[in-house]
Every structure is written in structure tokens, then in C-alpha cells.
Design a protein around this motif. Structure first.
Motif, PDB file in Angstrom:
ATOM      1  N   GLY A 224       0.781  -1.226   0.000  1.00 20.85           N
ATOM      2  CA  GLY A 224       0.000   0.000   0.000  1.00 20.85           C
ATOM      3  C   GLY A 224       0.812   1.275   0.000  1.00 20.85           C
ATOM      4  O   GLY A 224       0.252   2.367  -0.134  1.00 20.85           O
ATOM      5  N   GLU A 225       2.129   1.182   0.135  1.00 22.98           N
ATOM      6  CA  GLU A 225       2.971   2.381   0.179  1.00 22.98           C
ATOM      7  C   GLU A 225       3.358   2.859  -1.216  1.00 22.98           C
ATOM      8  O   GLU A 225       3.577   4.058  -1.426  1.00 22.98           O
ATOM      9  N   TYR A 226       3.471   1.930  -2.146  1.00 22.82           N
ATOM     10  CA  TYR A 226       3.890   2.278  -3.504  1.00 22.82           C
ATOM     11  C   TYR A 226       2.928   1.635  -4.492  1.00 22.82           C
ATOM     12  O   TYR A 226       2.366   0.557  -4.245  1.00 22.82           O
ATOM     13  N   ALA A 227       2.770   2.302  -5.644  1.00 22.85           N
ATOM     14  CA  ALA A 227       1.853   1.776  -6.661  1.00 22.85           C
ATOM     15  C   ALA A 227       2.505   0.688  -7.499  1.00 22.85           C
ATOM     16  O   ALA A 227       1.807  -0.142  -8.094  1.00 22.85           O
ATOM     17  N   SER A 228       3.829   0.668  -7.557  1.00 29.41           N
ATOM     18  CA  SER A 228       4.517  -0.314  -8.388  1.00 29.41           C
ATOM     19  C   SER A 228       5.927  -0.509  -7.873  1.00 29.41           C
ATOM     20  O   SER A 228       6.451   0.298  -7.095  1.00 29.41           O
ATOM     21  N   LEU A 229       6.555  -1.578  -8.342  1.00 31.17           N
ATOM     22  CA  LEU A 229       7.949  -1.830  -7.995  1.00 31.17           C
ATOM     23  C   LEU A 229       8.859  -0.751  -8.584  1.00 31.17           C
ATOM     24  O   LEU A 229       9.876  -0.396  -7.995  1.00 31.17           O
ATOM     25  N   ARG A 230       8.491  -0.238  -9.720  1.00 33.52           N
ATOM     26  CA  ARG A 230       9.298   0.824 -10.323  1.00 33.52           C
ATOM     27  C   ARG A 230       9.274   2.073  -9.441  1.00 33.52           C
ATOM     28  O   ARG A 230      10.314   2.719  -9.233  1.00 33.52           O
ATOM     29  N   GLU A 231       8.128   2.406  -8.904  1.00 35.20           N
ATOM     30  CA  GLU A 231       8.020   3.557  -8.005  1.00 35.20           C
ATOM     31  C   GLU A 231       8.796   3.302  -6.718  1.00 35.20           C
ATOM     32  O   GLU A 231       9.474   4.198  -6.201  1.00 35.20           O
ATOM     33  N   LEU A 232       8.732   2.079  -6.201  1.00 35.17           N
ATOM     34  CA  LEU A 232       9.482   1.735  -4.994  1.00 35.17           C
ATOM     35  C   LEU A 232      10.978   1.875  -5.233  1.00 35.17           C
ATOM     36  O   LEU A 232      11.711   2.428  -4.405  1.00 35.17           O
ATOM     37  N   ALA A 233      11.448   1.373  -6.372  1.00 26.60           N
ATOM     38  CA  ALA A 233      12.876   1.431  -6.674  1.00 26.60           C
ATOM     39  C   ALA A 233      13.342   2.869  -6.841  1.00 26.60           C
ATOM     40  O   ALA A 233      14.428   3.243  -6.399  1.00 26.60           O
ATOM     41  N   ALA A 234      12.518   3.711  -7.470  1.00 26.78           N
ATOM     42  CA  ALA A 234      12.896   5.113  -7.652  1.00 26.78           C
ATOM     43  C   ALA A 234      12.949   5.849  -6.324  1.00 26.78           C
ATOM     44  O   ALA A 234      13.795   6.733  -6.127  1.00 26.78           O
ATOM     45  N   ALA A 235      12.059   5.479  -5.382  1.00 25.90           N
ATOM     46  CA  ALA A 235      12.008   6.170  -4.093  1.00 25.90           C
ATOM     47  C   ALA A 235      13.091   5.704  -3.134  1.00 25.90           C
ATOM     48  O   ALA A 235      13.622   6.496  -2.358  1.00 25.90           O
ATOM     49  N   THR A 236      13.418   4.421  -3.161  1.00 27.22           N
ATOM     50  CA  THR A 236      14.338   3.860  -2.175  1.00 27.22           C
ATOM     51  C   THR A 236      15.706   3.512  -2.738  1.00 27.22           C
ATOM     52  O   THR A 236      16.633   3.261  -1.972  1.00 27.22           O
TER      53      THR A 236
END
Length: 890
Positions: A224-236
Motif C-alpha cells: 500500500g505504500e507504492y503503486a509499483s515496484l518501479r516507483e518503490l525502486a525510484a524512491a528507495t
């Protein structure tokens, strides 16, 4: 009548003449106008004839200009499109096959789109035709040209593999018609688990597994924190999951269940890194689906004509896949050390009142794995064979803690029993003045100095007692409570790291027994007072002193097992046996299987990695921060650098009351000197025992120089007798430095010294000047001392000096080259040795020091080793004290 008619005729004729004239004038004017009009008409006709030519030329020029601008614009747009395509698909994602090689993207980058061909617009630069795949969507292949369709698949897959990190893309092949032959070139990936072939009838299970992976990633990774793995990778900056690409190459009609699962993957897969490359199976219309239709002369991607690239050479596919599999089988690279660190503005912001918490690495889902030391778990046990990264893990943990907690919140004591200097980088060096501000003690090269480990445990036990007393005074029980009621006190948490701790507990001697007792007490009571132990070892199978104490082992509830570690986790927990490199099992449940967490450990052990952090923390250090005490078992201490020596001063008048002779550096935490007090009391003499010339001379030299420092010139007398030629350089150097206060004696004149001093002891009156006899290899003068000195022999005088001298400020500091030789000089095997109140044993076995020299029976647990001595003062010590003689003063 006739006249009237004539007048009328005449008038008519006049009028007609006038009219004719006027008419002629008008006719002339009309003709002129006609001529001018005709001229104008001619001119107009001539002009009209020229206009089409002029307009046509202008039109042609304008059309040419428009065409040129249009061509330039198209060329510019094509160049921009090609540059954008290069940015979107750099390196391996679009490089031509003749010079193609794998070029992984950055950690936070997604490989994104890959090239399948090019689009040529007129005669300008061809624009790469890209297809979005990883983190973007799915690809559906169709068309009459089966060879063209077949050539797209290996290009898509190879470019995706080459653009991602090794192991970051996993393929699943479903090829019921050719039984995997369509992906034969990628077969080497199977050895590394990167390619799984699904046989006929297995499509349903494959789709079920992909749907389950999507569900798991949404639930536990994105959460629920990120919409996609790509968004997670860009943020973290981290990607916790690989890309999963299912290649479906035809097959029978799908069942209702398979169709439903396929539709779910199409709708939800791209966000979770699950993608489809499909041929021969219809996909539903969706924004994530790119359709490629291959005809006989070209292919179309979304209606755009594309010239498809040639398929990659078969050898390139095979060699690339073999290299990727080899790198994956070798294990993943370590994560960056910076992953463990907070942002610079957040450093030293944590409070350690209730415990210490810091990440040690990245878990399987990309979330940090935290290590905590507090009330529970209080202590940690780290294990792993040589080469599995034990030291690197310790460094990573120290760095993560030091970046979060200030020196007021946390202190480190580091001890390494193996032969190495890895911990020395945290201390102040000769070339690098920086040091870790949290550090209080570093011990290196202590593999033969188990006493130093014991000294550390004694120090921690004393600190535990001090904190317990303070807690009792304030009527509290825990460190957090003590800090609350005494905020002005200095109560940081202490983390003591002992690498290769089994060396401290090896054997069955007094050191091992006392160390085990202290460890058990610290492990049991230290948790409440903020003292935490971290013990590390390559292999703990043979540590009877530890595993024979279950109550001690039970306190180490935090277990960290590196690959192939034994006896660290619970007996049936073998999770460490299958770990890849740069990973560890973190278990805070005493090693029970349900507590396992797998962490990927960053690379932190090389100096370049540590340098930036240490210098940043060093610049942040408090104004009163002092470098840590560095104990190097291979270094020889210097008397001039000893704090106790620098503190010695001479009184303004008279002589000191009980001067102190410094003999060497004690192997302990505070770098204290071994001190022999020389008051006017019986037995205040020193014997140095052994055959090592340099070490014996060093002990006597340090004693003499420290004594001289406490006397003003002319207020003390030093008699130096050197009876061994090998000791002559050291003794001569001392004699020259003591100048007018020293006298020199040799084999010929030493009997005179014995006689003079012995006879003076019987003279009436109290002595006014301290007298120190420094006798080098005194046993070598037994022949001269035995037959001279008148009524008393030289040996008798020596015994008298030893017996009566200290009470008259005359002290003997003598070197005997053996215990038996000293006993002979003192009167034989049965002679009493009370007059030798202190001794330093060098290369003398402990059994030789028994009986009258050492309390108890059997002698001390002492084994000789280079540049070490056992110091015992019967007026002070219960047991011997291991010291390091100070190095030569010159």
C-alpha cells in the motif's frame, strides 16, 4: 420670307458645322482615348502574360523553402527521436549485435524499453523502434511472417537480460510445440535458476504461480505504500524483486480458468514486475499490451511500420546466458554501505536509553533488517567460516550504529584475537588523524595476549558494578531509569565486540576460567545496565568453556550466522548452509527456525568505504573527544610515551617518600605502567629472571630512568654494575644519561661495591641519600663475589644488602639469568627469598617460580613469550601480572 429661309438655312448650316466640328473633336478625343485604351489593354495583356511565370517562380521558391524546412524539421525530429530512444534504451537495450554486450542499468533505474528494429522516415537517420517491457507492459506477437515473429523474441529477451543486473530477470518458457526449442539459446540460464521450462499442460500452474507472485508482492512488498515496484525502486534506490517474464509460445485453446488467470496477469502484472511475451495466444485489449504484427515485407507496432532487426547470433545468446549464470552462481554483489546510513542531517539523532537499533542489510522484500541490542535481545553471537564476511558484517553494524547514536549515547570497545589490524582503522593513526569518536578501546594482534581480553572483561565488570551502585543509589534498576533520574550523568550504552573470542576461552587455565566467569556475569547482569557483548568466531564447535555453560549461551539470544556457519543457530536450524555470499541469517530467538531473517550485507570492510563516514563523524566529534586507547600486541611500548612516566616529578626539596620504579606496561585497558614502590620497608628489591638480554636490560633501564625522574640531581645515587658483555651497550647508555648521579662497576670492581655498601649499612645514623644498585647479570660475578670482601664474601654482602638495605634507602634491582642461579647466590636451594619482594620473570617457566617465590603450589600459569614478562610483587599482588617491557630509550 426668302431671307428668313436663308437665315434659317445659314443658322442650320452653322449649327451643323459646329456640331460637325464638335463631333470631330469628340471623335478625335475618342480615338485618342481608344488608342490609349488599346495601349493599356496591350500593356495589361502583356502584364497578364508575365504574371503566371512570376507567380509560378515565387510559388516554386516558396514550396522549395517549405520542403527544405520540412525536411530539416523531420531530420531534427528524427535525431531527437533517436536520441530519446537512446536515452530510453541505452547500452544493451538498443546496441547493434556486432558490438553488443551486457550493460546493467543503475540500482534505481528500470531497464524499461528495448529495441526490436527501426523506423526510417524518408532518407533521414533511422529511429530505433522500442517496445516497452520491463516495468512497463506485455508484448503480443502475431502475423503471417513466422520467422519475423520468431526473431523478435530472442531480441526482446537478450536485450532485457543484458540491461538488468545479473539475476534480476527470470524467464519462464512455455513452448508446447517445440518443447522449449524456441528458447534453446537461453538454456544456460537454467543452471542458475533464471530459466524454468514449463511442459505441455503446465500453463495453468505457471499462470497460477504468476498470479500468486503478484498477490504476494502487492501484499508484502508494496504494502500500500507504492503503486509499483518501479516507483518503490525510484524512491528507495532498491529493487527487492526480480522481473518475471513468461514467454508463451502457442498451445491449445485456453480453459476458462487459464483465460481468467491470463487476464489477471495482463491487468496487474506490470506494476509487480510480471510480464508476458506471447505468440499464438490472444491477449485482451489493455493499455499495457504492445502488439507486433509481422508481415512478409515489414512489421507494424501499433500501426507504425517497423523494419525488424536480425535476431541476435546464437553464440552471442549462449555466451551471454552462460556468463550471467556464472555470475549469479557466484553470488550477488554486496549492497552499498550507504544503504545502512541515515541522511547526514539525521546522524546522531537517536536516543539509546531503551536500546540500540540499526539496520544490518536488506531483506528479501527490500526492507531493512534491523538489529537491536537492549533488554531483549541483550547480546549477540556471530559465526561464520573464514572468508564469509564476518569482519565486514561487524564493520557494517558498527557504522550503522555510529551514524545514528552520538558518543554520549554509545561507546565501543573492540578486541580482535586474530593476527590482524582491521580494527586499527577506527583509531587515530600516524597518517590519518581521524578516529571514530565513539571508540574507547581497540585491541589488535592480541592472539597471544589473552590477558588483555581478561583485562577488558575486568574493566567492564567494574563499570557494571559502578552503574549498579548508581542505580541502587537512585533506587532504579535499568539504564533508562537511571538516565531519567540522573540526566547529568554519563551513562552511554557500551558495546564490546570480541572477534575470535574462543582464543580467550581456550584451554583450562586460570585465564579461561576467570574469563568465562566474567562473561557469564556480564551477560547475565549487563543487559539492565546497558553493557552489551558481541562475540564473533569462525567456528565455535570446540569452545568447551562457552558451550559447557548453558546459562551463558542462553544470554546470547541474538544469533547472526554467515554462510556455512556451524553451532550458531539452533541444532535443527540449517538455514545458514544454503546462504549465498554477502548474506547472513539474523535470528533474535536464540537460533530457533521461526526467528530467521535473511539479510544482504553491504560491503563495509574496505577503507575507502569507511573513510567518508569516519571523517564526517570525526568532524562532528565533541570538543573534549579524545582518541581511543590502541593496544597493539606486536608493538613495543615506549617509556617516554607512558602516561605514568610523564606524570613523575621530583619534589621541590628532600627525597620522595617511597619512590616508584616503572618496569613495563601492564596488559590492561588503561595503559598503566607496572610500578614497584620502594619505601623503607623489608624486601623492597627487584629480581629480573631470565636469559633474554634485551628484555632484562629494558626492565632495569625503565626502572632506573623512572627513579631518576623522581630525584633532583645530586639527591640519589645509582650504582650500575654490568657483568655481561651483551648487556654492556644498554647499561652504558643508562650510565651516560644518568650523568653525575651514576657510578660504573664491572667484574673487577663489583666486589668493592658490595663491600662498600654492605659495610655502610652497619654504620650508625640514618642514610640521607637513596641508593639504587642496578646489577646486570649479577650471577656472572659469583666467582669474584665468593672470594673477596675481607671478612665477608661478596655474596654475603649482597645478601646483607638485600636484607638490610631497603630500610636504609638502599635497594637492589638485579638481573639473574635463572631462578636456580639466584637461589644459589642467596644461599642455596633451601634459601629464603623474602628479601626479594618483587620479581619479573622473562623466559622462565611457571613451574620454576613456585615454592618461596610465588604463593600456593605449582607456580603461576605462565608460559614465556617474546617481549613479555610476569611481574609479581608479594606486597601487592595475589597473582602475577603480565607486562610488556618498555623498548630501548635510544
Amino acid at each position: 420670307m426668302a431671307d428668313l429661309r436663308a437665315q434659317l438655312v445659314s443658322r442650320v448650316r452653322g449649327m451643323l458645322s459646329e456640331a460637325l466640328g464638335a463631333t470631330r473633336n469628340r471623335l478625335s478625343t475618342a480615338n485618342a482615348d481608344l488608342a490609349a485604351g488599346e495601349e493599356r489593354l496591350a500593356r495589361v495583356r502583356r502584364a497578364a502574360t508575365a504574371v503566371p511565370e512570376r507567380v509560378g517562380a515565387a510559388r516554386d521558391r516558396r514550396l522549395a523553402e517549405i520542403d527544405a524546412r520540412h525536411t530539416a524539421r523531420i531530420a531534427e525530429l528524427a535525431r531527437r527521436a533517436a536520441a530519446a530512444a537512446q536515452r530510453e534504451a541505452p547500452g544493451a537495450a538498443s546496441a547493434p549485435w556486432e558490438n553488443w554486450q551486457a550493460t546493467p542499468a543503475g540500482r534505481a533505474e528500470s531497464p524499461g524499453a528495448v529495441r526490436i528494429g527501426h523506423v526510417r522516415i524518408a532518407d533521414v537517420v533511422p529511429v530505433p523502434a522500442l517496445v516497452p517491457l520491463l516495468d512497463a507492459g506485455h508484448v503480443h506477437l502475431a502475423g503471417a511472417d513466422r520467422e519475423g515473429v520468431a526473431s523478435v523474441v530472442p531480441a526482446l529477451l537478450l536485450r532485457s537480460l543484458g540491461r538488468a543486473d545479473p539475476g534480476a530477470v527470470r524467464l519462464f518458457g512455455y513452448d508446447p510445440e517445440h518443447l522449449g526449442g524456441g528458447l534453446a539459446g537461453f538454456a544456460p540460464l537454467g543452471a542458475a535458476g533464471l530459466l524454468t521450462f514449463v511442459g505441455p499442460g503446465g500453463l495453468g500452474r505457471l499462470l497460477d504461480d504468476l498470479v500468486e507472485q503478484i498477490r504476494r508482492i502487492n501484499e508484502t512488498v508494496l504494502a500500500g505504500e507504492y503503486a509499483s515496484l518501479r516507483e518503490l525502486a525510484a524512491a528507495t534506490g532498491r529493487r527487492p524483486e526480480p522481473w518475471r517474464v513468461a514467454v508463451l509460445l502457442g498451445g491449445d485453446e485456453l480453459s476458462r480458468h487459464e483465460r481468467g488467470q491470463l487476464d489477471r496477469v495482463v491487468r496487474t502484472g506490470a506494476a509487480c514486475g510480471v510480464h508476458l511475451v506471447v505468440r499464438g495466444i490472444e491477449l485482451p485489449d489493455d493499455a499495457t499490451v504492445t502488439r507486433i504484427v509481422a508481415e512478409s515485407d515489414d512489421a507494424r507496432v501499433g500501426g507504425l511500420p517497423v523494419a525488424v532487426d536480425e535476431p541476435p547470433p546464437a553464440t552471442l545468446v549462449t555466451e551471454t546466458c552462460r556468463e550471467l549464470a556464472s555470475r549469479v552462481n557466484a553470488g550477488p554483489p554486496p549492497a552499498p554501505f550507504t544503504d545502512l546510513l541515515p541522511p547526514p542531517e539525521q546522524m546522531w539523532k537517536e536516543d539509546s536509553a531503551h536500546g540500540l537499533t540499526a539496520p544490518i542489510g536488506e531483506g528479501p522484500h527490500g526492507r531493512p533488517v534491523l538489529l537491536t541490542l537492549g533488554d531483549y535481545p541483550p547480546h549477540a553471537l556471530i559465526g561464520g567460516p573464514s572468508g564469509t564476511g564476518k569482519t565486514n558484517l561487524i564493520f557494517a553494524w558498527i557504522g550503522a550504529l555510529a551514524a545514528r547514536y552520538s558518543p554520549a549515547e554509545l561507546e565501543f570497545y573492540l578486541l580482535d584475537f586474530k593476527e590482524g589490524v582491521s580494527f586499527a582503522r577506527f583509531a587515530k593513526g600516524r597518517r590519518d588523524p581521524s578516529f571514530l569518536p565513539h571508540l574507547r578501546l581497540v585491541g589488535i594482534n592480541v592472539n597471544t595476549d589473552r590477558e588483555f581480553g581478561l583485562a577488558l572483561l575486568r574493566f567492564l565488570a567494574e563499570e557494571l558494578r559502578r552503574r549498579a551502585d548508581a542505580a541502587k543509589k537512585h533506587e532504579v534498576t535499568k539504564l533508562a531509569e537511571l538516565r531519567a533520574v540522573d540526566p547529568t550523568g554519563h551513562w552511554p550504552r557500551i558495546v564490546a565486540v570480541v572477534d575470535e573470542f574462543q582464543a580467550l576461552l581456550a584451554g583450562r587455565d586460570v585465564v579461561a576460567r576467570e574469563a568465562a566467569d566474567l562473561l557469564e556475569d556480564l551477560a547475565r547482569r549487563g543487559r539492565s545496565q546497558g553493557i552489551h557483548l558481541v562475540l564473533a568466531s569462525q567456528d565455535v564447535r570446540g569452545i568447551e568453556a562457552l558451550w559447557g555453560r548453558p546459562a551463558l549461551v542462553a544470554q546470547f539470544t541474538l544469533r547472526i550466522a554467515l554462510p556455512k556457519a556451524l553451532r550458531i543457530l539452533a541444532e535443527r536450524n540449517d538455514a545458514a548452509q544454503s546462504l549465498p555470499r554477502h548474506h547472513a541469517v539474523v535470528n533474535a530467538e536464540s537460533g530457533l527456525g521461526e526467528g530467521n531473517q535473511v539479510a544482504r550485507i553491504p560491503s563495509a570492510s574496505d577503507w575507502e568505504t569507511w573513510s567518508e563516514l569516519q571523517h564526517r563523524l570525526w568532524r562532528m566529534r565533541p570538543p573534549d573527544a579524545a582518541p581511543a586507547r590502541l593496544f597493539d600486541g606486536d608493538a613495543i611500548p615506549k617509556l617516554a610515551e607512558a602516561p605514568d612516566f610523564r606524570a613523575l616529578t621530583a619534589p621541590d626539596e628532600g627525597v620522595p617518600r617511597g619512590a616508584v620504579a616503572l618496569l613495563g606496561e601492564i596488559i590492561d585497558v588503561q595503559a598503566r605502567s607496572a610500578a614497584l614502590r620502594l619505601p623503607r620497608a623489608p624486601g623492597r628489591n627487584l629480581a629480573v629472571l631470565g636469559t633474554r638480554v634485551d628484555e632484562a636490560c629494558a626492565v632495569l633501564d625503565a626502572a632506573a630512568r623512572s627513579l631518576a625522574r623522581q630525584h633532583r640531581p645530586g639527591t640519589a645515587r645509582f650504582s650500575i654494575a654490568c657483568l655481561d658483555p651483551d648487556a654492556d651497550p644498554a647499561a652504558r647508555a643508562l650510565y651516560e644519561d644518568l650523568a653525575d648521579d651514576a657510578a660504573w662497576y664491572d667484574e673487577e670492581t663489583v666486589p668493592e661495591l658490595m663491600a662498600e655498601v654492605g659495610d655502610s649499612l652497619g654504620a650508625p645514623g640514618a642514610p640521607t641519600m637513596p641508593h639504587y644498585l642496578l646489577l646486570y647479570a649479577v650471577d656472572a660475578a659469583a666467582g669474584q663475589l665468593a672470594g673477596r670482601a675481607g671478612r665477608r664474601t661478596g655474596l654475603e654482602q649482597l645478601r646483607r644488602i638485600l636484607h638490610d638495605g631497603p630500610e636504609r634507602r638502599t635497594h637492589v634491582l638485579a638481573w639473574w639469568r635463572g631462578v636456580a642461579r639466584m637461589r644459589a647466590d642467596l644461599g642455596g636451594p633451601a634459601a629464603r627469598t623474602d628479601q626479594i619482594g618483587a620479581w619479573v620473570a622473562l623466559d622462565v617457566q611457571g613451574a620454576e617460580l613456585g615454592a618461596s617465590l610465588y604463593p600456593g603450589t605449582g607456580g603461576p600459569d605462565w608460559y614465556p613469550r617474546p617481549w613479555r614478562g610476569l611481574y609479581f610483587d608479594r606486597a601487592v599482588h595475589r597473582t602475577g601480572q603480565v607486562i610488556m617491557p618498555y623498548g630501548p630509550s635510544r
